[in-house]
Every structure is written in structure tokens, then in C-alpha cells.
Write a protein that holds these residues in place. Structure first.
Motif, mmCIF file in Angstrom:
data_model
loop_
_atom_site.group_PDB
_atom_site.id
_atom_site.type_symbol
_atom_site.label_atom_id
_atom_site.label_comp_id
_atom_site.label_asym_id
_atom_site.label_seq_id
_atom_site.Cartn_x
_atom_site.Cartn_y
_atom_site.Cartn_z
ATOM 1 N N ASP A 177 0.883 -1.163 0.000
ATOM 2 C CA ASP A 177 0.000 0.000 0.000
ATOM 3 C C ASP A 177 0.921 1.213 0.000
ATOM 4 O OD1 ASP A 177 -1.588 2.206 0.767
ATOM 5 O OD2 ASP A 177 -2.996 0.911 1.825
ATOM 6 N N VAL A 178 1.115 1.819 -1.162
ATOM 7 C CA VAL A 178 2.157 2.833 -1.324
ATOM 8 C C VAL A 178 1.813 4.114 -0.575
ATOM 9 C CG1 VAL A 178 3.401 4.243 -3.029
ATOM 10 C CG2 VAL A 178 2.937 1.833 -3.497
ATOM 11 N N GLY A 179 0.538 4.427 -0.455
ATOM 12 C CA GLY A 179 0.159 5.617 0.301
ATOM 13 C C GLY A 179 0.357 5.434 1.792
ATOM 14 N N ALA A 180 0.001 4.264 2.306
ATOM 15 C CA ALA A 180 0.105 3.989 3.745
ATOM 16 C C ALA A 180 1.477 3.448 4.145
ATOM 17 C CB ALA A 180 -0.977 3.000 4.166
ATOM 18 N N PHE A 277 5.954 5.906 -6.356
ATOM 19 C CA PHE A 277 6.619 5.075 -5.359
ATOM 20 C C PHE A 277 6.961 5.877 -4.116
ATOM 21 C CE2 PHE A 277 8.575 2.455 -9.048
ATOM 22 C CZ PHE A 277 7.442 1.660 -9.117
ATOM 23 N N CYS A 278 7.126 5.178 -3.005
ATOM 24 C CA CYS A 278 7.657 5.801 -1.791
ATOM 25 C C CYS A 278 9.100 6.254 -2.033
ATOM 26 C CB CYS A 278 7.664 4.802 -0.624
ATOM 27 S SG CYS A 278 6.075 4.047 -0.257
ATOM 28 N N HIS A 279 9.447 7.401 -1.443
ATOM 29 C CA HIS A 279 10.840 7.828 -1.467
ATOM 30 C C HIS A 279 11.594 7.067 -0.376
ATOM 31 C CE1 HIS A 279 14.129 10.209 -2.733
ATOM 32 N NE2 HIS A 279 13.450 11.252 -3.152
ATOM 33 N N ALA A 280 12.904 7.261 -0.322
ATOM 34 C CA ALA A 280 13.732 6.547 0.654
ATOM 35 C C ALA A 280 13.773 7.245 2.009
ATOM 36 C CB ALA A 280 15.149 6.384 0.111
#
Length: 480
Positions: A177-180, A277-280
Motif C-alpha cells: 500500500d504505497v500511500g500507507a 513510489f515511496c521515497h527513501a
């Protein structure tokens, strides 16, 4: 001292930096990709371990080497490393550019809530459809699979003894879940997977574990060494180039092509075929348009003509020319943004008996640049704004190509000064953050600019017309 490891598709690079972030030494080791069938792309994860040992052996004796306190891995994304209950590799890793699971990707993509939760189209190169393919075609291996790790997470396992991955890399699986920023039970169920088969999750700049004592001893490292969560390769490159906030971005002319921008929030738009995508680092995301073949198109032309890319393009000089009569569609391995097609194929148009190898090379450079313009336009549809970009990657060494790309994108392209600014540096910076807990804004800074290449105002209109024609041809190919 901090060590950044860039686990690439064709080789591993290790970069040693001091406590100010200054590069001290680097080392490289190469390995091969296996293509046992058309559309397949695999690699033995054991070669990554061998390459890492080779790189560490090269670095020994470098100033400050024994005082390494942090290590982070940046890895090529989407790969599937399947492990049994004893952490033994069950089959070769299926890589990001493997397209065998196109049917499974389409099925997942059509499943309710998959796009909503993952924030992305399910591309054939992503990890989840690969496991569905294994379930259907290699059921004995699927039944024995206790863990699935991405390439960077597999190196994390080797380094720490723990199954742990970061958010940015995991965002490309279609299970997150990319947002969460956590594993989604719904996405896992849709992909016939279980939560216990997933690694633990940490942010890329957080500690994932400690270096195993036997490795520290073998490599001659004296103190405790923290292993950071690390990152997917493009997120790490963003850390190395200081692309942290909305409006910042880079275009990469590498084997594949990327136009990437940071986002301050989660703004998915899967229909554009943009990756979200999520960043690091926590509470940050990034988006990118991706084309599967960029400089690889020129490498391909070099192979079939028996000439090096540098030789093919040498006659172009530095002065940008109008669009050529020969055109090229750069879909040698299918395409992601904006077409999402594993079956799309490229080709030349406008060939004549007078066509030269230089004409073909020029057409390839124009076609790749138009493909990157497609990526930029797709990003803009999500609300992303880019007024200028850094330009990185091997293709950026061609002054002609950079002038061409700036004109087709209609964006000033900025060259970083010579030095380190890519995924290996980004990984070393993440290692530093995991050890020191510093503010990422103080560490993940942009490189000094050496020069800016503006669009050519005299040729803007002709290349805009060329791009319009390119889009029409691409739309026709997609409809076939």
C-alpha cells in the motif's frame, strides 16, 4: 566512513565516503544476465555476493576503510528472489526487464482495488505477477517459497541475517500500500501471497540491522557497522542528486530512460502509466516515467552495425540539426510509460538507399528523446511540475544528445559538476543517516551545477512537430 553499494543489472559498484560525504574510493565488479528464452531475463543472486566480496577486496587499504560505520544498498527494482525455509535460493532471480508474466500482470491489474492501493498499473516487470507466473509454471518451487526478496533486500539478508527491505524498493512489487507504506493484505491475497512471505519494512534512511560479525572479520572492519534500509536504484539516485521536494527532478539517459520528480505527497494516477513510489525518506514520494530502452537502443544499433555508439554519433558534432528524415520508435523491449505494453515493438521509418549508419544513429537519439518527452507529459498529467532538470546517465556524455533532449523536452538541462551524484552516493548518504540520525535535508543536497543546456529556440517548432508525429505513430502501434 560510509559505504554505498549500487547493485546494478550488469555490475556492482561500491563507493566509500567520509563523514562529510566526500567520496574517498570506489570499486566495481561485473556479472552477466541470462536470457534462456525470449522475453526472459534472469540472474544468479550468488553472483551479487561474489561481486560484493570482490569490491570489498578492492577497497581494502583505502584511507579510513576499516572505520566504516554504515552501509546501504541501492538495488535494481522489481526482481524476485525466492527463498526456501532455510534461506536457500530456489531459482534464478527474475529481473525487472523480464516480460514473461504479461498475462498475469494484466489479470492483477484488472483486479478490484489493486491500482487504488498500489498506486500503479501492474506492469509485467513488477514482482507480484512474477510470483503468479511461478505458481502456474513452476508450482513445486512456488510451494517451497518461504520468502520473496528484492535484490537489495537479498543483499541486506546477506549483510545482516535479517529479512528486511525499504519502502522505496517495496513500492515496486504491487504488494505494498504505497500511500500507507505497509504491506497490503488485499494486494497480497490478490497475488496469492502471504504476509509471512514478506520481509520486514523500514525506511531507507533507518537502521535495518548490524553487519554480521563474520563479514566484518572477513572484510577487516573494526567496529559495529549499521546496515541501513537502503533504496531502489532510482530513489537512491534521487538521494544522490538531492531530488527531495516537489519541483526537483532529473532525467536519466541510461540503459533505460527515466524522468523523475519528487512529490511532497501521494498523488497517484495509474492511468498515465507513471510510477508512483515511496521515497527513501519518510513522508515523501516520487514519480517517474520510464522507458525500457534508452541508450540500449544505441547499443543495439552498434551491435548490428559492428560500430561503437561513439563511432556512430561522432559525425554529428555539437551543433544541433533539424529532425532527420528517418524516424525510430524505441520499443525494442516493449514499453512502460505511457503505453504499458510488453508486446510493443520498435522500428525505423523513412529508410532509403541513401540512408547511412549515422542517419540511423541520429534517428535513434531522436526517438529515445521523444520517448522521454512522453514520460514528461505523463508526469504533468499527474500534476507534477518541472521547470528544469538535472541530466545524468551514460548518454549525457554526448553533447549533441543533451542539446537534442533539452529542445525536445523544452526544458533547460543542468549538468552536475564532475564527481559522484548517483545511486552509490545516495546509498552512502542513507547509510550516514541511519548511523547519525541527521536531518535528511542537511545530507541529501543537490550537486553543484557545472553548466545548463537550454532548448534551441531555432529548432523548437520543428521538433515539436516531430514529437506530434511520433505520438501519432505510437498511438497506432498501441492499437495493433
Amino acid at each position: 566512513m560510509y559505504l554505498g553499494i549500487d547493485l546494478g543489472t550488469s555490475g556492482l559498484r561500491a563507493l566509500l565516503t567520509d563523514d562529510t560525504g566526500r567520496p574517498v574510493a570506489s570499486a566495481e565488479a561485473q556479472y552477466d544476465v541470462q536470457t534462456p528464452h525470449p522475453g526472459w531475463s534472469e540472474q544468479d543472486p550468488g553472483t551479487w555476493i561474489t561481486a560484493l566480496d570482490q569490491a570489498m577486496a578492492q577497497l581494502q587499504g583505502s584511507p579510513g576503510y576499516s572505520d566504516i560505520r554504515g552501509i546501504a544498498v541501492a538495488g535494481h527494482m522489481h526482481g524476485a528472489v525466492l527463498l526456501d525455509s532455510g534461506d536457500q535460493v530456489l531459482r534464478p532471480c527474475i529481473l525487472w526487464n523480464d516480460t514473461r508474466s504479461a498475462a498475469e500482470a494484466a489479470e492483477l491489474d484488472a483486479t478490484a482495488q489493486v491500482r487504488d492501493l498500489s498506486g500503479n498499473i501492474v506492469f509485467p516487470g513488477f514482482t507480484a505477477p512474477k510470483l503468479l507466473w511461478v505458481q502456474r509454471h513452476e508450482p513445486e518451487i512456488f510451494a517451497r517459497t518461504a520468502k520473496v526478496l528484492l535484490p537489495a533486500a537479498y543483499l541486506n539478508l546477506h549483510l545482516t541475517g535479517r529479512h528486511v527491505a525499504d519502502m522505496s524498493d517495496s513500492a515496486g512489487t504491487s504488494w505494498l500500500d504505497v500511500g500507507a507504506r505497509y504491506w497490503s493484505d488485499h494486494l497480497l491475497e490478490a497475488g496469492q501471497m502471504r504476509r509471512d512471505q514478506m520481509p520486514d519494512l523500514v525506511e531507507g534512511c533507518a537502521a535495518a540491522g548490524r553487519l554480521r560479525p563474520e563479514l566484518a572479520s572477513r572484510w577487516g572492519l573494526t567496529g559495529p557497522v549499521t546496515i541501513a534500509g537502503g533504496a531502489g536504484d532510482n530513489a537512491a539516485a534521487a538521494c544522490g542528486t538531492g531530488v527531495m521536494t516537489a519541483g526537483q527532478g532529473f532525467v536519466s539517459l541510461g540503459t533505460s530512460g527515466v524522468v523523475l520528480t519528487a512529490r511532497d505527497g501521494f498523488h497517484p494516477d495509474p492511468a498515465t502509466a507513471v510510477h508512483t513510489f515511496c521515497h527513501a525518506i519518510p513522508e515523501r514520494w516520487y514519480q517517474m516515467g520510464v522507458m525500457l530502452s534508452a541508450t540500449d537502443c544505441l547499443n543495439w544499433l552498434g551491435r548490428i552495425t559492428g560500430r561503437s555508439p561513439a563511432d556512430l554519433t561522432a559525425g554529428l558534432g555539437d551543433q544541433l540539426r533539424p529532425p532527420g528524415e528517418v524516424t525510430f520508435m524505441p520499443y525494442l523491449s516493449g514499453e512502460r510509460t505511457p503505453h504499458n505494453s510488453a508486446n510493443l515493438r520498435g522500428g525505423f521509418d523513412g529508410l532509403s538507399i541513401a540512408t547511412t549508419a549515422e542517419d540511423l544513429a541520429r534517428a535513434v537519439m531522436e526517438g529515445v528523446s521523444y520517448g522521454l518527452r512522453d514520460c514528461l507529459e505523463a508526469l504533468r498529467k499527474t500534476g507534477a511540475q518541472l521547470d528544469s532538470c538535472l541530466v545524468i546517465g551514460g548518454g549525457s556524455k554526448s553533447a549533441y544528445w543533451v542539446k537534442l533532449l533539452a529542445t525536445i523536452l523544452n526544458l533547460p538541462l543542468q549538468f552536475p559538476k564532475d564527481g559522484e551524484f548517483g545511486a552509490a552516493l545516495g546509498a552512502a548518504r542513507l547509510a550516514r543517516l541511519a548511523v547519525t540520525g541527521e536531518d535528511p535535508a542537511e545530507v541529501l543536497t543537490a550537486p553543484e551545477r557545472a553548466m545548463t543546456v537550454p532548448p534551441d529556440p531555432q529548432l523548437r517548432a520543428s521538433y515539436e512537430a516531430g514529437y506530434a508525429a511520433f505520438r501519432k505513430r505510437g498511438a497506432k502501434l498501441t492499437l495493433r
